[in-house]
Design a protein around this motif. Sequence first.
Motif, PDB file in Angstrom:
ATOM      1  N   ILE A  33     -51.853-143.155-110.403  1.00 41.98           N
ATOM      2  CA  ILE A  33     -50.564-143.105-109.702  1.00 41.98           C
ATOM      3  C   ILE A  33     -50.721-142.212-108.482  1.00 41.98           C
ATOM      4  CG2 ILE A  33     -48.133-142.475-109.860  1.00 41.98           C
ATOM      5  CD1 ILE A  33     -48.283-143.100-112.860  1.00 41.98           C
ATOM      6  N   HIS A  34     -50.430-142.781-107.325  1.00 43.96           N
ATOM      7  CA  HIS A  34     -50.518-142.068-106.057  1.00 43.96           C
ATOM      8  C   HIS A  34     -49.327-141.119-105.888  1.00 43.96           C
ATOM      9  CE1 HIS A  34     -53.653-144.631-104.120  1.00 43.96           C
ATOM     10  NE2 HIS A  34     -53.215-145.511-105.008  1.00 43.96           N
ATOM     11  N   PHE A  35     -49.606-139.887-105.560  1.00 42.57           N
ATOM     12  CA  PHE A  35     -48.583-138.908-105.184  1.00 42.57           C
ATOM     13  C   PHE A  35     -48.922-138.382-103.800  1.00 42.57           C
ATOM     14  CE2 PHE A  35     -47.681-138.813-109.679  1.00 42.57           C
ATOM     15  CZ  PHE A  35     -46.353-138.414-109.778  1.00 42.57           C
ATOM     16  N   SER A  36     -47.976-137.689-103.199  1.00 48.20           N
ATOM     17  CA  SER A  36     -48.173-137.022-101.912  1.00 48.20           C
ATOM     18  C   SER A  36     -47.603-135.616-101.990  1.00 48.20           C
ATOM     19  CB  SER A  36     -47.431-137.767-100.790  1.00 48.20           C
ATOM     20  OG  SER A  36     -47.893-139.085-100.644  1.00 48.20           O
ATOM     21  N   THR A  37     -48.127-134.746-101.152  1.00 47.09           N
ATOM     22  CA  THR A  37     -47.538-133.417-101.012  1.00 47.09           C
ATOM     23  C   THR A  37     -46.353-133.530-100.049  1.00 47.09           C
ATOM     24  OG1 THR A  37     -48.893-132.827 -99.107  1.00 47.09           O
ATOM     25  CG2 THR A  37     -49.803-132.342-101.304  1.00 47.09           C
ATOM     26  N   ALA A  38     -45.611-132.447 -99.904  1.00 47.40           N
ATOM     27  CA  ALA A  38     -44.491-132.432 -98.961  1.00 47.40           C
ATOM     28  C   ALA A  38     -44.982-132.716 -97.537  1.00 47.40           C
ATOM     29  CB  ALA A  38     -43.760-131.096 -99.028  1.00 47.40           C
ATOM     30  N   ALA A  39     -46.159-132.211 -97.197  1.00 42.53           N
ATOM     31  CA  ALA A  39     -46.707-132.421 -95.861  1.00 42.53           C
ATOM     32  C   ALA A  39     -47.188-133.854 -95.639  1.00 42.53           C
ATOM     33  CB  ALA A  39     -47.862-131.446 -95.621  1.00 42.53           C
ATOM     34  N   GLN A  40     -47.419-134.603 -96.707  1.00 41.81           N
ATOM     35  CA  GLN A  40     -47.972-135.959 -96.608  1.00 41.81           C
ATOM     36  C   GLN A  40     -46.950-137.062 -96.811  1.00 41.81           C
ATOM     37  OE1 GLN A  40     -50.628-135.362 -99.880  1.00 41.81           O
ATOM     38  NE2 GLN A  40     -52.354-134.719 -98.598  1.00 41.81           N
ATOM     39  N   VAL A  41     -45.836-136.762 -97.446  1.00 45.22           N
ATOM     40  CA  VAL A  41     -44.946-137.816 -97.937  1.00 45.22           C
ATOM     41  C   VAL A  41     -44.269-138.619 -96.821  1.00 45.22           C
ATOM     42  CG1 VAL A  41     -42.854-136.411 -98.294  1.00 45.22           C
ATOM     43  CG2 VAL A  41     -43.330-138.383 -99.788  1.00 45.22           C
ATOM     44  N   MET A  42     -43.975-137.992 -95.687  1.00 43.26           N
ATOM     45  CA  MET A  42     -43.362-138.756 -94.590  1.00 43.26           C
ATOM     46  C   MET A  42     -44.335-139.811 -94.052  1.00 43.26           C
ATOM     47  SD  MET A  42     -41.075-136.053 -92.439  1.00 43.26           S
ATOM     48  CE  MET A  42     -40.533-137.321 -91.315  1.00 43.26           C
ATOM     49  N   GLU A  43     -45.590-139.444 -93.899  1.00 42.83           N
ATOM     50  CA  GLU A  43     -46.590-140.402 -93.429  1.00 42.83           C
ATOM     51  C   GLU A  43     -46.810-141.502 -94.462  1.00 42.83           C
ATOM     52  OE1 GLU A  43     -51.208-140.688 -91.877  1.00 42.83           O
ATOM     53  OE2 GLU A  43     -50.304-138.709 -92.124  1.00 42.83           O
ATOM     54  N   THR A  44     -46.783-141.133 -95.737  1.00 40.89           N
ATOM     55  CA  THR A  44     -46.904-142.134 -96.802  1.00 40.89           C
ATOM     56  C   THR A  44     -45.770-143.149 -96.704  1.00 40.89           C
ATOM     57  OG1 THR A  44     -48.056-140.618 -98.286  1.00 40.89           O
ATOM     58  CG2 THR A  44     -46.885-142.461 -99.311  1.00 40.89           C
ATOM     59  N   ALA A  45     -44.545-142.665 -96.510  1.00 41.88           N
ATOM     60  CA  ALA A  45     -43.388-143.565 -96.381  1.00 41.88           C
ATOM     61  C   ALA A  45     -43.550-144.483 -95.179  1.00 41.88           C
ATOM     62  CB  ALA A  45     -42.101-142.759 -96.278  1.00 41.88           C
ATOM     63  N   ALA A  46     -43.958-143.916 -94.045  1.00 43.01           N
ATOM     64  CA  ALA A  46     -44.105-144.713 -92.827  1.00 43.01           C
ATOM     65  C   ALA A  46     -45.227-145.743 -92.959  1.00 43.01           C
ATOM     66  CB  ALA A  46     -44.369-143.791 -91.641  1.00 43.01           C
ATOM     67  N   LYS A  47     -46.303-145.370 -93.611  1.00 43.59           N
ATOM     68  CA  LYS A  47     -47.468-146.262 -93.720  1.00 43.59           C
ATOM     69  C   LYS A  47     -47.283-147.352 -94.769  1.00 43.59           C
ATOM     70  CE  LYS A  47     -52.389-146.250 -94.667  1.00 43.59           C
ATOM     71  NZ  LYS A  47     -53.421-146.149 -93.694  1.00 43.59           N
ATOM     72  N   HIS A  48     -46.735-146.993 -95.927  1.00 45.79           N
ATOM     73  CA  HIS A  48     -46.689-147.938 -97.050  1.00 45.79           C
ATOM     74  C   HIS A  48     -45.306-148.528 -97.332  1.00 45.79           C
ATOM     75  CE1 HIS A  48     -50.834-147.072 -98.092  1.00 45.79           C
ATOM     76  NE2 HIS A  48     -50.564-145.788 -98.005  1.00 45.79           N
ATOM     77  N   PHE A  49     -44.260-147.954 -96.733  1.00 47.89           N
ATOM     78  CA  PHE A  49     -42.898-148.419 -97.023  1.00 47.89           C
ATOM     79  C   PHE A  49     -42.089-148.658 -95.753  1.00 47.89           C
ATOM     80  CE2 PHE A  49     -44.395-145.928-100.635  1.00 47.89           C
ATOM     81  CZ  PHE A  49     -44.108-146.750-101.705  1.00 47.89           C
ATOM     82  N   ALA A  50     -42.747-148.864 -94.632  1.00 51.34           N
ATOM     83  CA  ALA A  50     -42.067-149.060 -93.353  1.00 51.34           C
ATOM     84  C   ALA A  50     -41.050-150.201 -93.452  1.00 51.34           C
ATOM     85  CB  ALA A  50     -43.078-149.351 -92.262  1.00 51.34           C
ATOM     86  N   GLY A  51     -39.831-149.914 -93.032  1.00 50.31           N
ATOM     87  CA  GLY A  51     -38.783-150.932 -93.023  1.00 50.31           C
ATOM     88  C   GLY A  51     -38.161-151.226 -94.366  1.00 50.31           C
ATOM     89  N   GLU A  52     -38.643-150.600 -95.444  1.00 49.16           N
ATOM     90  CA  GLU A  52     -38.092-150.852 -96.771  1.00 49.16           C
ATOM     91  C   GLU A  52     -36.927-149.897 -97.059  1.00 49.16           C
ATOM     92  OE1 GLU A  52     -40.545-151.701-100.200  1.00 49.16           O
ATOM     93  OE2 GLU A  52     -42.308-151.693 -98.891  1.00 49.16           O
ATOM     94  N   SER A  53     -35.880-150.461 -97.579  1.00 49.79           N
ATOM     95  CA  SER A  53     -34.727-149.650 -97.984  1.00 49.79           C
ATOM     96  C   SER A  53     -34.662-149.636 -99.507  1.00 49.79           C
ATOM     97  CB  SER A  53     -33.441-150.219 -97.390  1.00 49.79           C
ATOM     98  OG  SER A  53     -33.256-151.552 -97.834  1.00 49.79           O
TER      99      SER A  53
END
Length: 112
Positions: A33-53
């Motif tokens: 299961i992939h997790f992110s730190t606070a410093a990484q999570v915004m980039e994770t959202a932009a890269k893997h969940f762009a445009g998803e609500s």
Amino acid sequence: MLIYKIFRRPEWDDLKATGQTLGAPIDLADGFIHFSTAAQVMETAAKHFAGESDLVLVAADPDKLGAALKWEVSRGGALFPHLFRRLTMSDVVWDTSLPLGASGHIFPEGLV
């Protein structure tokens, strides 16, 4: 320190209903299961969940995940937390909706 997992609403609903999950399809394919730190999570959202609500941001305490949590080199050479066991509802510290705004996902104040 907390670590973060982004779920699509049906994945989150399944975790709440069953009390555990092996993660999203990408987690199942990668074997953890992939997790992110606070410093990484915004980039994770932009890269893997762009445009998803209708996403859910879940926080977990890495100290409580035990030896099944490994910090491994990933995107850009950074260490990312990877969980090599099921995530259970008892692992979840808090959860919140992660809405999509005009310029990307809107994270809780204080997180980023």
